[in-house]
Write a protein that holds these residues in place. Structure first.
Motif, PDB file in Angstrom:
ATOM      1  N   UNK A 275       6.448  39.729  26.948  1.00  0.00           N
ATOM      2  CA  UNK A 275       7.007  39.279  25.625  1.00  0.00           C
ATOM      3  C   UNK A 275       8.123  38.317  25.862  1.00  0.00           C
ATOM      4  N   UNK A 276       8.978  38.596  26.793  1.00  0.00           N
ATOM      5  CA  UNK A 276      10.400  37.885  26.895  1.00  0.00           C
ATOM      6  C   UNK A 276      10.039  36.577  27.302  1.00  0.00           C
ATOM      7  N   UNK A 277       9.012  36.199  28.131  1.00  0.00           N
ATOM      8  CA  UNK A 277       8.740  34.919  28.620  1.00  0.00           C
ATOM      9  C   UNK A 277       8.012  34.342  27.435  1.00  0.00           C
TER      10      UNK A 277
ATOM     11  N   UNK B 188      34.044  43.908  36.057  1.00  0.00           N
ATOM     12  CA  UNK B 188      34.234  45.236  35.744  1.00  0.00           C
ATOM     13  C   UNK B 188      33.123  46.078  36.739  1.00  0.00           C
ATOM     14  N   UNK B 189      31.988  45.632  36.827  1.00  0.00           N
ATOM     15  CA  UNK B 189      30.612  46.120  37.754  1.00  0.00           C
ATOM     16  C   UNK B 189      31.193  46.311  38.977  1.00  0.00           C
ATOM     17  N   UNK B 190      31.639  44.996  39.559  1.00  0.00           N
ATOM     18  CA  UNK B 190      32.009  44.889  40.935  1.00  0.00           C
ATOM     19  C   UNK B 190      33.106  45.724  41.411  1.00  0.00           C
ATOM     20  N   UNK B 191      33.923  45.910  40.400  1.00  0.00           N
ATOM     21  CA  UNK B 191      35.285  46.645  40.767  1.00  0.00           C
ATOM     22  C   UNK B 191      34.803  48.124  41.016  1.00  0.00           C
ATOM     23  N   UNK B 192      33.831  48.668  40.089  1.00  0.00           N
ATOM     24  CA  UNK B 192      33.503  50.049  40.166  1.00  0.00           C
ATOM     25  C   UNK B 192      32.254  50.139  41.249  1.00  0.00           C
ATOM     26  N   UNK B 193      31.845  49.087  41.783  1.00  0.00           N
ATOM     27  CA  UNK B 193      30.909  49.307  42.936  1.00  0.00           C
ATOM     28  C   UNK B 193      29.384  49.746  42.209  1.00  0.00           C
ATOM     29  N   UNK B 194      29.189  49.392  40.854  1.00  0.00           N
ATOM     30  CA  UNK B 194      27.935  49.594  40.138  1.00  0.00           C
ATOM     31  C   UNK B 194      26.907  48.597  40.166  1.00  0.00           C
ATOM     32  N   UNK B 195      25.764  48.773  40.032  1.00  0.00           N
ATOM     33  CA  UNK B 195      24.634  47.769  40.115  1.00  0.00           C
ATOM     34  C   UNK B 195      24.688  46.645  38.996  1.00  0.00           C
ATOM     35  N   UNK B 196      24.543  45.249  39.450  1.00  0.00           N
ATOM     36  CA  UNK B 196      24.802  44.380  38.412  1.00  0.00           C
ATOM     37  C   UNK B 196      23.624  44.394  37.390  1.00  0.00           C
ATOM     38  N   UNK B 197      22.497  44.962  37.705  1.00  0.00           N
ATOM     39  CA  UNK B 197      21.535  45.225  36.535  1.00  0.00           C
ATOM     40  C   UNK B 197      22.083  45.487  35.208  1.00  0.00           C
ATOM     41  N   UNK B 198      23.321  46.415  35.153  1.00  0.00           N
ATOM     42  CA  UNK B 198      23.719  46.899  34.003  1.00  0.00           C
ATOM     43  C   UNK B 198      24.536  45.859  33.212  1.00  0.00           C
ATOM     44  N   UNK B 199      24.657  44.553  33.826  1.00  0.00           N
ATOM     45  CA  UNK B 199      25.490  43.525  33.035  1.00  0.00           C
ATOM     46  C   UNK B 199      24.426  43.129  31.965  1.00  0.00           C
ATOM     47  N   UNK B 200      23.059  43.398  32.280  1.00  0.00           N
ATOM     48  CA  UNK B 200      21.851  42.723  31.595  1.00  0.00           C
ATOM     49  C   UNK B 200      21.620  43.976  30.214  1.00  0.00           C
ATOM     50  N   UNK B 201      22.111  45.053  30.222  1.00  0.00           N
ATOM     51  CA  UNK B 201      21.936  46.102  29.389  1.00  0.00           C
ATOM     52  C   UNK B 201      22.154  45.898  27.958  1.00  0.00           C
ATOM     53  N   UNK B 202      23.288  45.265  27.746  1.00  0.00           N
ATOM     54  CA  UNK B 202      23.249  44.619  26.232  1.00  0.00           C
ATOM     55  C   UNK B 202      22.185  43.609  25.808  1.00  0.00           C
TER      56      UNK B 202
ATOM     57  N   UNK C 145      12.315  44.088  33.433  1.00  0.00           N
ATOM     58  CA  UNK C 145      11.673  42.710  32.889  1.00  0.00           C
ATOM     59  C   UNK C 145      12.919  41.765  32.755  1.00  0.00           C
ATOM     60  N   UNK C 146      13.580  42.054  32.192  1.00  0.00           N
ATOM     61  CA  UNK C 146      14.887  40.733  31.922  1.00  0.00           C
ATOM     62  C   UNK C 146      15.194  40.452  33.250  1.00  0.00           C
ATOM     63  N   UNK C 147      15.395  41.373  34.168  1.00  0.00           N
ATOM     64  CA  UNK C 147      16.295  41.609  35.698  1.00  0.00           C
ATOM     65  C   UNK C 147      14.969  40.433  36.260  1.00  0.00           C
ATOM     66  N   UNK C 148      13.584  40.945  36.196  1.00  0.00           N
ATOM     67  CA  UNK C 148      12.888  40.012  36.775  1.00  0.00           C
ATOM     68  C   UNK C 148      12.769  38.411  36.496  1.00  0.00           C
ATOM     69  N   UNK C 149      13.049  38.401  35.416  1.00  0.00           N
ATOM     70  CA  UNK C 149      12.984  36.958  34.670  1.00  0.00           C
ATOM     71  C   UNK C 149      14.290  36.306  35.267  1.00  0.00           C
ATOM     72  N   UNK C 150      15.386  36.667  35.295  1.00  0.00           N
ATOM     73  CA  UNK C 150      16.625  36.162  35.700  1.00  0.00           C
ATOM     74  C   UNK C 150      16.629  36.010  37.123  1.00  0.00           C
ATOM     75  N   UNK C 151      15.867  36.935  38.056  1.00  0.00           N
ATOM     76  CA  UNK C 151      15.560  36.744  39.471  1.00  0.00           C
ATOM     77  C   UNK C 151      14.821  35.498  40.015  1.00  0.00           C
TER      78      UNK C 151
END
Length: 503
Positions: free
Chosen positions: A104-106, A129-143, A256-262
């Protein structure tokens, strides 16, 4: 001499090795949501900081010591996408849903381009902010999934901002919502609140997929779904739960967005270049200032200013309520310099006014010397509504008023509206002991309204026989039949006649 040179070379080599590495046992582990230990699936990162210079005599580094040390990169990634890829830590889900959303995205490159280009203003801050908290960077894609990175997005359920906070949840996470600003759209505040919430959910469920499901569906719903599966002896992973379609597709969309960016080449996707440095800087505001003037002093387009400060609901920034604004990195210094040199007039042409009594929009417009259409536009007042007493409005600032809006108004001001009722002007005669207060009680209006209608003081008394102007609601006329006879209205409390059963 050669021996001395070799010894000096060895010492320099050892010193450089010490500068480029830090003991693995000293590096802090990324914290879990409860702050007690490492988050599973997230590799500990060596914190940035000054080089470690060894003290005392130099000794050779053994193989055991070398294996416990990490080598610092000489240069950070130039591209923010590369930095995001390096922080991916969530397990993948191999499912048809993920592949469907990849397609769909592609297959919509224009949409992907708009969405990723819009994100360039905010991604660096979120990744930091994610790196300071040690959280997965996938969360940056949530918006991308929540709002397509549109901070002005509002859902049909009244969720707002790029992280899509509901009003009540926003208040739970200290996102202020008043007449002047809505921090659910504030870039810094909403990101802080979203990551706080996600960390809390991860602490509850111990799984990022379940935490994301709870972010979308609610922690109570996810908890009940897990409990139901446990009673049936079924699995309790994200893919095992019985969920609404929106939540069932939620994590697959993100992956799916993560895989496209990967691997954008695999999907023939073009990602805009986003450099690995801050897009904006924080600037302090210590006096009320019009939004248009602030954008002008910063030398940025008004649309770009609003994109970085989407929480502002009105055409003026109140320093007591919004003491900080965001500006593009290079424009922050321009704003500070121009603000100090500005001498062309007032900084704010708008101020706040508290409505003393319930009034019509036309009456308020007359009092504050605005057109009714402008008053409605600036304050977002729909038609056929009255403005209730105690409401706060944005109105033109009189030339004589120099003081900025007080903190309690800037922090708590609200606009309260009531449906407009048709009023009829009526002239009545005052009795011997009538006052503004007695007339107000008799006609069920406020004393302030009676005083305003008759241009007298609230505590005034009337002379016997004096004409008094009041406005009373127009009563609906009784319905009439075609023959002209009045139709008796039946109370809704009476039971209706029972219907005959169909055989």
């Amino acid at each position: 001499m050669r021996v001395l040179l070799q010894a000096a070379g060895l010492a320099i080599t050892l010193w450089l090795a010490g500068c480029a590495s830090t003991p693995g046992t000293d590096a802090p582990s990324p914290l879990a949501s409860d702050g007690t230990g490492p988050t599973p699936g997230i590799a500990a990162k060596t914190p940035s900081g000054p080089p470690v210079v060894p003290s005392g005599p130099l000794t050779p580094i053994t193989a055991v010591h070398a294996s416990s040390r990490s080598v610092a990169a000489l240069q950070p990634p130039a591209d923010l996408w590369e930095r995001i890829r390096g922080g991916f830590a969530m397990p993948d889900i191999d499912s048809d849903l993920v592949r469907q959303h990849e397609q769909w995205y592609a297959s919509r490159p224009d949409y992907m381009q708009r969405m990723t280009d819009r994100s360039r203003k905010y991604l660096f801050h979120i990744v930091e902010e994610l790196e300071v908290r040690g959280m997965p960077s996938e969360l940056a894609l949530l918006p991308y999934i929540e709002s397509a990175f549109n901070p002005q997005a509002v859902s049909s359920a009244r969720a707002a901002g790029m992280w899509q906070f509901m009003p009540a949840t926003g208040r739970d996470y200290d996102l202020r919502q008043n007449f002047f600003r809505d921090d659910r759209r504030n870039v810094l505040a909403s990101t802080r609140a979203a990551l706080d919430y996600l960390q809390r959910l991860y602490g509850m469920f111990g799984d990022w997929h379940l935490a994301l499901a709870a972010y979308n569906w609610g922690e109570g719903s996810v908890g009940r779904a897990i409990a139901a599966n446990k009673r049936r002896g079924l699995g309790t992973r994200y893919v095992d739960l019985n969920m609404p379609a929106e939540t069932r597709n939620y994590v697959p969309k993100l992956l799916a967005v993560k895989n496209i960016i990967s691997d954008p080449d695999k999907f023939r996707a073009e990602l805009p270049v986003i450099e690995n440095h801050p897009y904006f800087d924080v600037v302090t505001v210590d006096r009320d200032i019009d939004i248009e003037l602030a954008a002008k002093l910063a030398d940025v387009e008004l649309a770009d200013f609003k994109a970085l400060n989407p929480q502002l609901n009105r055409p003026v920034i109140l320093a007591a309520g919004t003491p900080q604004i965001l500006l593009p990195w290079d424009n922050a210094k321009v704003f500070t310099r121009n603000l100090a040199e500005y001498s062309e007039g007032r900084f704010a042409s708008w101020t706040a006014w508290t409505v003393p009594a319930t009034m019509s929009v036309a009456e308020v417009a007359r009092r504050v010397e605005m057109s009714e259409s402008e008053l409605r536009s600036v304050n977002t007042i729909p038609p056929r509504m009255l403005i209730k007493a105690g409401s706060v409005l944005v109105v033109p600032r009189p030339p004589s008023k120099q003081d900025d809006v007080a903190g309690h108004v800037a922090q708590n001001g609200q606009l309260a509206l009531a449906p407009e009722v048709s009023l009829r002007r009526r002239v009545v005669k005052a009795g011997k002991r009538d006052s503004v207060a007695t007339i107000a009680r008799r006609y069920r209006v406020t004393a302030a309204q009676v005083a305003d209608w008759n241009d007298i003081a609230v505590g005034a008394r009337f002379k016997a026989g004096q004409s008094i102007v009041v406005y009373v609601p127009v009563r609906a006329k009784a319905a009439r039949s075609k023959s002209g006879h009045r139709i008796k209205q039946v109370s809704s409390r009476k039971k209706a006649a029972p219907k005959k059963r169909r055989r």
